[in-house]
Design a protein around this motif. Structure first.
Motif, mmCIF file in Angstrom:
data_model
loop_
_atom_site.group_PDB
_atom_site.id
_atom_site.type_symbol
_atom_site.label_atom_id
_atom_site.label_comp_id
_atom_site.label_asym_id
_atom_site.label_seq_id
_atom_site.Cartn_x
_atom_site.Cartn_y
_atom_site.Cartn_z
ATOM 1 N N CYS A 184 -13.235 14.295 -51.150
ATOM 2 C CA CYS A 184 -12.288 13.344 -50.561
ATOM 3 C C CYS A 184 -13.083 12.162 -50.006
ATOM 4 O O CYS A 184 -13.986 12.352 -49.193
ATOM 5 N N ALA A 185 -12.770 10.959 -50.482
ATOM 6 C CA ALA A 185 -13.428 9.748 -49.969
ATOM 7 C C ALA A 185 -12.411 8.926 -49.189
ATOM 8 O O ALA A 185 -11.343 8.593 -49.701
ATOM 9 N N ILE A 186 -12.742 8.643 -47.940
ATOM 10 C CA ILE A 186 -11.928 7.766 -47.090
ATOM 11 C C ILE A 186 -12.592 6.386 -47.074
ATOM 12 O O ILE A 186 -13.796 6.281 -46.829
ATOM 13 N N VAL A 187 -11.810 5.333 -47.366
ATOM 14 C CA VAL A 187 -12.331 3.962 -47.242
ATOM 15 C C VAL A 187 -11.454 3.257 -46.203
ATOM 16 O O VAL A 187 -10.331 2.848 -46.480
ATOM 17 N N ASN A 188 -11.986 3.146 -44.977
ATOM 18 C CA ASN A 188 -11.217 2.587 -43.849
ATOM 19 C C ASN A 188 -10.883 1.120 -44.034
ATOM 20 O O ASN A 188 -9.815 0.663 -43.648
ATOM 21 N N ASN A 189 -11.814 0.350 -44.559
ATOM 22 C CA ASN A 189 -11.699 -1.102 -44.677
ATOM 23 C C ASN A 189 -12.987 -1.601 -45.321
ATOM 24 O O ASN A 189 -13.991 -0.875 -45.314
ATOM 25 N N ILE A 190 -12.963 -2.797 -45.882
ATOM 26 C CA ILE A 190 -14.189 -3.367 -46.481
ATOM 27 C C ILE A 190 -14.273 -4.842 -46.109
ATOM 28 O O ILE A 190 -13.352 -5.616 -46.376
ATOM 29 N N GLU A 191 -15.387 -5.204 -45.481
ATOM 30 C CA GLU A 191 -15.671 -6.605 -45.179
ATOM 31 C C GLU A 191 -17.133 -6.879 -45.475
ATOM 32 O O GLU A 191 -17.920 -5.962 -45.646
ATOM 33 N N PHE A 192 -17.494 -8.157 -45.469
ATOM 34 C CA PHE A 192 -18.912 -8.488 -45.634
ATOM 35 C C PHE A 192 -19.674 -8.082 -44.379
ATOM 36 O O PHE A 192 -19.259 -8.389 -43.264
ATOM 37 N N ASP A 193 -20.776 -7.360 -44.556
ATOM 38 C CA ASP A 193 -21.633 -6.921 -43.449
ATOM 39 C C ASP A 193 -23.012 -6.644 -44.047
ATOM 40 O O ASP A 193 -23.200 -6.693 -45.256
ATOM 41 N N HIS A 194 -23.978 -6.334 -43.204
ATOM 42 C CA HIS A 194 -25.348 -6.025 -43.660
ATOM 43 C C HIS A 194 -25.899 -7.168 -44.523
ATOM 44 O O HIS A 194 -26.317 -6.977 -45.664
ATOM 45 N N ALA A 195 -25.886 -8.369 -43.936
ATOM 46 C CA ALA A 195 -26.324 -9.554 -44.672
ATOM 47 C C ALA A 195 -27.798 -9.479 -45.073
ATOM 48 O O ALA A 195 -28.250 -10.254 -45.921
ATOM 49 N N ASP A 196 -28.542 -8.540 -44.468
ATOM 50 C CA ASP A 196 -29.966 -8.405 -44.821
ATOM 51 C C ASP A 196 -30.150 -7.689 -46.163
ATOM 52 O O ASP A 196 -31.193 -7.834 -46.792
ATOM 53 N N ILE A 197 -29.144 -6.899 -46.619
ATOM 54 C CA ILE A 197 -29.351 -6.198 -47.902
ATOM 55 C C ILE A 197 -28.286 -6.485 -48.958
ATOM 56 O O ILE A 197 -28.502 -6.209 -50.130
ATOM 57 N N PHE A 198 -27.131 -7.036 -48.562
ATOM 58 C CA PHE A 198 -26.108 -7.385 -49.554
ATOM 59 C C PHE A 198 -25.990 -8.901 -49.643
ATOM 60 O O PHE A 198 -25.859 -9.577 -48.638
ATOM 61 N N ALA A 199 -26.001 -9.423 -50.879
ATOM 62 C CA ALA A 199 -25.962 -10.879 -51.069
ATOM 63 C C ALA A 199 -24.596 -11.448 -50.713
ATOM 64 O O ALA A 199 -24.494 -12.538 -50.156
ATOM 65 N N ASP A 200 -23.526 -10.698 -51.041
ATOM 66 C CA ASP A 200 -22.180 -11.220 -50.829
ATOM 67 C C ASP A 200 -21.177 -10.069 -50.858
ATOM 68 O O ASP A 200 -21.556 -8.908 -51.051
ATOM 69 N N LEU A 201 -19.907 -10.402 -50.691
ATOM 70 C CA LEU A 201 -18.855 -9.386 -50.680
ATOM 71 C C LEU A 201 -18.793 -8.634 -52.014
ATOM 72 O O LEU A 201 -18.545 -7.427 -52.051
#
Length: 459
Positions: A184-201
């Protein structure tokens, strides 16, 4: 779980590493470990568990005959212990992969993911299972009030884990949650975060898509049905959408909000939780749906929700002095600040609300969410923004500008001040606050002991 193994942890005093080491020790594994700074409370927890600790990363700290060496995600090339490990061709692994192999494989794994609310939702679901007598295993990235530790590994078929999208190790840049084998995977919400390792949304959406790709057809995906980023994901497994919107399959309706808690319905079925704010109702609704999937009755679920005590550093009252309440909160993303402040309006109706924010996380030190931060701070009656922590680690063109934030919030009619250090913040609050006010301090670090200094000054 084969408990005759000797495991050696490099970077053992990290919250997750230490919790994992102690929980495996309780199962009978032989554990040793090293860290640059061996410090309480984790060092005490580990020593009490019977774990051998060595300070510093030295070649001689590596036990020659361990079965497996676990490399923490804070460890990078140039670390003397790691370099020796590689030269000797010893078998090494990340902590996430260790959990997959030694703990999760073969169990019913409930993985709680999303930008916000992971720790609370993970703990709440584990507690619901616990109250129902299921004795679940769990791994929580915080200090739960209902349990004595953040991790417990046992022979129960239920396992609940906080699914972090941050990277796994220096040699494995995939998100940690891709190792956790969700039924079971719960995905509460998704926003841009962790700008040090992800380039963009888009990069963040890709890693969440990969998480969903690992859920089996007899499993379940629970998505925030009010979040367009969540709804953009595809799944081979059955999907339920949880939210307040008309299109949600599991529709939430808040029926009563008081300072003590919140009553709500899911498709007309009543529940309540002793927490404030819509965001906590959303967390609870995800738990209801996940626990139903695990086979629990609604009455069993209610018993867990109603006795849930929360997490340390989530709207935790640190004291009251001079009639002013001082709270601590781990929030460091503008959405978390906004939702916490809205929730506190429910808990403290009619009282003035002050927000103090330390830009300390990798994302909050950058200006990528500067406009969102300005909007979030407008939710408070007054606010103070501290200096950017370790500003030299962010290029000047990319760095958050606290002066602009303070001016913009003030221009909207909400007093906002930028102060250079803790003493100046305390002095400002002492001058500006009056009895009945509530101050919430947002930081994902120690913030120079500001909570104690503030209580002392106000007293």
């Amino acid at each position: 779980m084969s408990s005759s193994k000797h495991l050696h942890f490099i970077g053992i005093c990290g919250t997750a590493m230490g919790s994992t080491a102690a929980a495996l020790r309780a199962l009978g594994y032989t554990i040793s470990g090293s860290d640059e700074k061996v410090y309480p409370p984790m060092s005490d927890v580990l020593r009490q568990a019977g774990i051998t600790l060595t300070e510093g990363y030295l070649a001689e700290n590596l036990p020659p005959s361990a079965d497996l060496y676990i490399v923490g995600n804070a460890i990078s090339r140039g670390n003397e212990e790691l370099e020796t490990l590689l030269e000797r061709k010893l078998p090494y692994i990340s902590m996430a992969e260790l959990l997959k192999q030694e703990v999760i494989q073969g169990k019913r794994s409930f993985v709680v993911s999303g930008t916000h609310g992971k720790t609370t939702t993970t703990t709440m679901l584990a507690w619901i299972f616990e109250q129902a007598g299921k004795n679940p295993g769990f791994m929580i990235g915080g200090v739960p009030e209902n349990f004595t530790s953040g991790a417990r590994f046992n022979h129960s078929d239920l396992f609940v884990i906080e699914g972090d999208e941050y990277d796994t190790a220096y040699f494995d840049k995939r998100s940690k949650f891709l190792h956790y084998l969700p039924e079971c995977a719960i995905v509460n919400n998704i926003e841009f975060d962790h700008a040090d390792i992800f380039a963009d949304l888009a990069a963040i959406l890709l890693t969440f898509q990969r998480l969903l790709n690992s859920v089996p057809r007899n499993g379940l995906v629970l998505l925030n049905g009010d979040d367009k980023n969540c709804l953009s994901l595809k799944s081979y497994a059955p999907v339920k959408t949880v939210g307040t919107g008309e299109g949600c399959s599991e529709r939430i309706h808040i029926t009563e909000a008081s300072p003590e808690g919140t009553a709500f319905e899911i498709n007309g079925v009543p529940f309540s939780v002793p927490m404030i704010g819509e965001f906590n109702v959303r967390n609870a609704a995800m738990c209801v749906c996940a626990a139903r999937h695990a086979g629990l009755t609604d009455d069993e679920i209610r018993a867990g929700l109603e006795t849930f005590k929360g997490i340390r550093r989530r709207q935790q009252v640190r004291g009251v002095a001079g009639g002013v309440t001082v709270m601590d909160d781990f929030g460091h993303h503008p959405t978390a600040l906004r939702e916490t402040l809205r929730g506190l309006r429910q808990k403290y109706p009619g009282q003035r609300l002050w927000a103090v924010f330390e830009p300390r996380s990798n994302t909050s030190r950058r200006n990528v969410l500067q406009n969102e931060l300005i909007e979030a701070l407008k939710e408070a009656d007054g606010s103070i923004i501290a200096a950017v922590a370790n500003p030299e680690k962010v290029a000047a063109t990319e760095r958050l500008d606290p002066e602009i934030v303070a001016k913009s919030v003030s221009a909207a009619g909400r007093a906002c001040f930028h102060e250079p250090d803790t003493d100046a913040i305390v002095a400002r609050l002492k001058a500006e606050t009056k009895p009945g006010d509530v101050i919430v301090i947002f930081s994902n670090g120690g913030f120079d002991g500001i909570h104690g200094k503030l209580l002392e000054a106000l007293a």
